[in-house]
Every structure is written in structure tokens, then in C-alpha cells.
Design an enzyme around this catalytic site. Sequence first.
Site, PDB file in Angstrom:
ATOM      1  N   TRP A  68     -87.829  38.025  32.511  1.00 17.64           N
ATOM      2  CA  TRP A  68     -86.578  38.723  31.647  1.00 17.64           C
ATOM      3  C   TRP A  68     -86.856  40.107  31.521  1.00 17.64           C
ATOM      4  CZ3 TRP A  68     -83.034  35.705  33.038  1.00 17.64           C
ATOM      5  CH2 TRP A  68     -83.115  34.404  33.073  1.00 17.64           C
ATOM      6  N   ASP A  77     -84.707  41.845  23.093  1.00 16.60           N
ATOM      7  CA  ASP A  77     -83.962  40.545  23.651  1.00 16.60           C
ATOM      8  C   ASP A  77     -84.723  39.344  23.055  1.00 16.60           C
ATOM      9  OD1 ASP A  77     -83.318  38.414  25.228  1.00 16.60           O
ATOM     10  OD2 ASP A  77     -84.131  39.026  27.000  1.00 16.60           O
ATOM     11  N   LYS A  99     -79.878  29.418  23.955  1.00 14.39           N
ATOM     12  CA  LYS A  99     -81.254  28.930  23.877  1.00 14.39           C
ATOM     13  C   LYS A  99     -81.243  28.656  22.262  1.00 14.39           C
ATOM     14  CE  LYS A  99     -82.768  30.613  27.808  1.00 14.39           C
ATOM     15  NZ  LYS A  99     -82.481  31.889  28.136  1.00 14.39           N
TER      16      LYS A  99
HETATM   17  C1  LIG Z   1     -82.398  33.016  29.380  1.00 12.55           C
HETATM   18  C2  LIG Z   1     -82.855  34.418  28.977  1.00 12.55           C
HETATM   19  C3  LIG Z   1     -82.163  35.405  29.282  1.00 12.55           C
HETATM   20  C4  LIG Z   1     -81.108  35.447  30.355  1.00 12.55           C
HETATM   21  O1  LIG Z   1     -79.650  34.996  29.662  1.00 12.55           O
HETATM   22  P1  LIG Z   1     -78.413  34.843  30.180  1.00 12.55           P
HETATM   23  O2  LIG Z   1     -77.641  34.662  29.005  1.00 12.55           O
HETATM   24  O3  LIG Z   1     -78.603  33.604  31.185  1.00 12.55           O
HETATM   25  O4  LIG Z   1     -78.367  36.036  30.897  1.00 12.55           O
HETATM   26  C5  LIG Z   1     -82.580  36.603  28.942  1.00 12.55           C
HETATM   27  N1  LIG Z   1     -83.658  37.017  28.184  1.00 12.55           N
HETATM   28  C6  LIG Z   1     -84.448  35.911  27.881  1.00 12.55           C
HETATM   29  C7  LIG Z   1     -85.629  36.026  26.853  1.00 12.55           C
HETATM   30  C8  LIG Z   1     -84.059  34.587  28.000  1.00 12.55           C
HETATM   31  O5  LIG Z   1     -84.836  33.731  27.695  1.00 12.55           O
END
Ligand SMILES: *Cc1c(COP(=O)(O)O)cnc(C)c1O
Length: 354
Positions: free
Chosen positions: A101, A168, A192
Site C-alpha cells: 500500500w 494511511d 477495514k
Molecule cells: C486496503 C488498504 C488500502 C486500499 O484501500 P481501497 O479503499 O481499496 O483503495 C490502502 N491502504 C491500506 C493500509 C489498506 O489496508
Amino acid sequence: MKKHNFSAGPCILPKEVLKEASKAVINFNDDNLSLIEISHRSKPFVDVMNNAKDLVRELLNVPQDYSILFLQGGASLEFLMVPFNLMKINGNASYLNTGVWSRKAIQEAKDFGKVSIIGDSSDKNFNYIPKNYEIPNNIDYFHCTSNNTIYGTQIKNFPICKTHLVCDMSSDIFSRKIDVRKFGLIYAGAQKNMGPAGTTLVIVKNEILGKTNRKIPTMLNYQTHINGKSMFNTPPVFPIYVSMLTLKWIKEQGGVSVIEKRNIKKAKLLYSEIDRNSLFTGTALSEDRSLMNICFLLNDESKKDMFDKMCEDAGINGIKGHRSVGGYRASVYNAMPIESIKVLVDLMKTLEKN
Ligand SMILES: *Cc1c(COP(=O)(O)O)cnc(C)c1O
């Protein structure tokens, strides 16, 4: 059969939330209209949006000079929006490279300016968090990923950053207390730990925006969404509603600090078994182990089919590891009850005895 959902994302949500959400699809607020067929400008939905934002502010103690946004495009669009909004022309930013990511975030930023990677754990397949790196002073922002969903590593102490700390937090937001003041911008895809896929939470300090002299396309400009109160265009009403219900659930549990204590206890239960059981090995460095995604290998491949069958028979879902790590990954997000982890731990014990 009762299922134990260890899926990494989209992931488990509280049963009460799913029940209330399904009701709202048919009959929202007992008004004989569906949540997803009423105007997003109507009072019932504006109330949902405001409630969701208020809950974020309350649960994470977000100061008043930060805006709270519900956007679309997933965390992946934030990889692009962050440099678009924060990197000056011919500017530069620093990144930590801690996995897939963060690598994607780095890739997007490279189109906007100079990107320096000041910490990188790719030498050991991202099984640890880089430390002792130095954040330069003359950068536009520093970006890190708080929890690496695929590798099961998590930043325990966020660095103090003289410029803007951007993070993030897709896979651990609301799982532990954070000091929002340390951050310039936080983003998290909902699926998540907060709700269904389809909305991204952004928490941004207002004063860091509008400093780049870049022409930013309307929809990619955070200021557009601040001015429009997350309603510049039609927002993803259902994901925001379900997120609001989940946040309400967190509050009813006692807030983020209660959830955090629970998460520590849950993760400890599984990590202790991984460490004790001669058949399994954890993949992440102990001190960087994630409370959300617990990655481990089965030492003896010949027992794999047997263990997989035992898991399937017990109703365990979604523990196959990501292809880049292999083995197993048990994602134990906020809504995962400790009982489900006990079921998994018991199977590990049984496998060892046989
Ligand atoms: C799943 C995830 C993403 C991607 O997220 P999307 O909403 O599918 O774009 C980005 N960063 C982390 C840490 C993730 O777990």
C-alpha cells in the site's frame, strides 16, 4: 453454521450494525422509505452525515481546526489526492516504504515532485517497521502507513514531524487511541474497520491546504469537499450510514480506549498461541506486530490440508494469507469477538496434539 469471519477487508462488522442497516434499506426511520432512495439533501440523510462526522470528532478527539470528510475512490484515490493537494510545484515529500500500500502511495506521488524514501523494510519482505529514520525539515509532508494489512506490522509510536504528518490508517482507524494533533492528514478506506466499501474517511487540518499553487481538479480538491460539507456531489449514502452505525456501536462499547484494550487482549491470545505452538511461526517482528492482522506460517506444509479442513469445518472464514506472505492471516478487527479467536486457537492446539 455460525461463521467466524477473519477476512482482511471488506471485513467483519458488528451484527447489530448489519441488522439496523438492513432495516434502513427497506424502511428508514419508520418513514416507509428506503435510506437509499431518499434525497441526500433531505433532513434524514443530512442528519446521518452530521452524526457520522460528530462521532468521528468525538471518538478520536478531533480538534475543531480539522475537517472531517467522507469521500469516494477508496484509500487508493488518497494516494493521488495527497500529493495533488499538499506537494508544491517542484516540491518534495518523504515516505516510509512498508509494503504494497505504501508503495502504491509512493508511485502516485512521484508524478508530482521529488519523493524520498527515508525508511524501507523491503529487505525482509516488510516484516518490520523501519525505525531511526530522520525526517527532513524542508519537505512538504511525510507519509506513512499505520498498519500494514498484508504483512501484519503496525507503527506503535508515530514520529514527531515538523512538517505535515500524513497517514494511511485504513486498517487500524478506531482500533486504538491516536493523537490527531500530531497529524496533518489522516485517511482510511471504510471497509477495514468502519463500514462497507464505498467511502473514505479523511481528517485534515484546514490550514495545510491551499499552499501549493497547483491547479487541482474540482473533485480532487479537498477544499471542494470541505466547502460542500462532503456533499459537493451525491455522497455514498449507504456506506456513510453503515459507518455511522459502526461509530455509534464503538461509542456504546465505551469508546476507542475500551476497544483498544479489547483488541490488545484479543491479539495477545492468538500471538501467545502462535509463539507457544511448535507447528506455527509468526511472520512479523515481535515488537512491530499488528493488533489487527495476525500473520503466521504453518511450519509443516504436509499438515496444511488437514488444518484448512479443520478451519472450514469450524466455520472459519478468510484466514488465507496474502499471496506475498503465504501461510495464514487472521484479521481481528474491532467487531471480531474474542470467542472467534478462541475457536481458532483451539484448532491450533488440536492440530498440534494430533
Ligand atoms: C486496503 C488498504 C488500502 C486500499 O484501500 P481501497 O479503499 O481499496 O483503495 C490502502 N491502504 C491500506 C493500509 C489498506 O489496508
